[in-house]
Design a protein around this motif. Sequence first.
Motif, mmCIF file in Angstrom:
data_model
loop_
_atom_site.group_PDB
_atom_site.id
_atom_site.type_symbol
_atom_site.label_atom_id
_atom_site.label_comp_id
_atom_site.label_asym_id
_atom_site.label_seq_id
_atom_site.Cartn_x
_atom_site.Cartn_y
_atom_site.Cartn_z
ATOM 1 N N LYS A 156 40.491 42.831 43.120
ATOM 2 C CA LYS A 156 39.232 43.656 42.063
ATOM 3 C C LYS A 156 38.467 42.452 41.538
ATOM 4 O O LYS A 156 37.469 43.070 41.823
ATOM 5 C CB LYS A 156 40.302 44.400 41.313
ATOM 6 C CG LYS A 156 40.731 46.201 42.170
ATOM 7 C CD LYS A 156 41.009 46.975 41.036
ATOM 8 C CE LYS A 156 40.059 47.580 40.092
ATOM 9 N NZ LYS A 156 39.067 48.622 41.526
ATOM 10 N N SER A 157 39.199 41.552 40.602
ATOM 11 C CA SER A 157 38.500 40.831 39.685
ATOM 12 C C SER A 157 37.118 40.170 41.308
ATOM 13 O O SER A 157 36.328 39.857 40.872
ATOM 14 C CB SER A 157 38.455 39.740 39.282
ATOM 15 O OG SER A 157 40.011 38.944 39.689
ATOM 16 N N ALA A 158 37.880 39.909 42.549
ATOM 17 C CA ALA A 158 36.826 38.517 43.216
ATOM 18 C C ALA A 158 35.902 39.588 43.823
ATOM 19 O O ALA A 158 34.980 38.895 44.138
ATOM 20 C CB ALA A 158 38.038 38.263 44.251
ATOM 21 N N TRP A 159 36.376 40.974 44.058
ATOM 22 C CA TRP A 159 35.105 41.927 44.349
ATOM 23 C C TRP A 159 33.877 42.696 43.437
ATOM 24 O O TRP A 159 33.123 42.190 43.556
ATOM 25 C CB TRP A 159 36.020 42.937 45.402
ATOM 26 C CG TRP A 159 34.831 43.702 45.973
ATOM 27 C CD1 TRP A 159 34.315 45.077 45.248
ATOM 28 C CD2 TRP A 159 33.859 43.431 46.925
ATOM 29 N NE1 TRP A 159 33.495 46.262 46.538
ATOM 30 C CE2 TRP A 159 32.642 44.717 47.106
ATOM 31 C CE3 TRP A 159 33.316 42.402 48.051
ATOM 32 C CZ2 TRP A 159 32.204 45.266 47.933
ATOM 33 C CZ3 TRP A 159 32.560 42.488 48.936
ATOM 34 C CH2 TRP A 159 31.400 43.625 49.100
ATOM 35 N N ASP A 160 34.522 42.398 42.323
ATOM 36 C CA ASP A 160 33.856 43.429 41.120
ATOM 37 C C ASP A 160 32.905 42.452 40.680
ATOM 38 O O ASP A 160 31.795 43.072 39.697
ATOM 39 C CB ASP A 160 35.073 43.711 39.648
ATOM 40 C CG ASP A 160 35.547 44.985 40.179
ATOM 41 O OD1 ASP A 160 35.433 46.022 41.458
ATOM 42 O OD2 ASP A 160 36.764 45.722 40.202
ATOM 43 N N LYS A 161 33.003 41.100 40.829
ATOM 44 C CA LYS A 161 32.163 39.875 40.349
ATOM 45 C C LYS A 161 30.676 39.705 41.118
ATOM 46 O O LYS A 161 29.586 39.422 40.207
ATOM 47 C CB LYS A 161 32.444 38.892 40.135
ATOM 48 C CG LYS A 161 32.777 37.599 41.925
ATOM 49 C CD LYS A 161 33.346 36.554 41.429
ATOM 50 C CE LYS A 161 33.265 36.222 42.783
ATOM 51 N NZ LYS A 161 33.728 34.732 43.031
#
Length: 204
Positions: A156-161
């Motif tokens: 999630k963190s890799a995409w949400d950035k």
Amino acid sequence: MMKLAVLATLAASASAFAPAMTGKATTALNAFEGELGAQPPIGFFDPLGLLDEADQERFDRLRYVEVKHGRIAQLAFLGNIFTRAGGHFGGNIDSAGHAFDSYPNGWAAIYGADAIPVKGAVQIFSFIGLLEVAVMKDMDGFGNEFPGDLRNGTFKSAWDKFDEETKLQKRAIELNNGRAAMMGILGLMMHEQLGGSIPIVGEM
């Protein structure tokens, strides 16, 4: 058998160049011409009328299938190129001492005189089936954002950035690469049956 399968696939693909109906197709065009993937120079392209009178749920299902097939085709194309260039896992593929590079490349590894044993093929397809039904699927309750989003709560963190524009761009790149890979692996399968050699790939 493989030649017949390839010819049948090519015949089905040829229908894409037949004149499309203008009645129902106009309805689909108006409904989905703004969707991701309907982009220049072709724009919205549905010559078989799969989206005639379709709702958003139908479109999302077809997009999910397209994205998944594109991902599989990318792996298949790169795997074909890699092994034909001489890349193989080291060591043995089974306890009998057969090395990974002792089997042929491409379709010949699955079907033919020198193909892997039936039990080996069963294991491979069983593993793929397990991934299909239990792992690589869109699971409810994880907040997946679009058809083909199989993160299911991971990364999630890799995409949400990324901002929304960048997300759309990356999805469009994946979609186009998948479409190209589907044509690419079909071309490699056809050339394998025809024989000869092609640049970079080498002997078929």
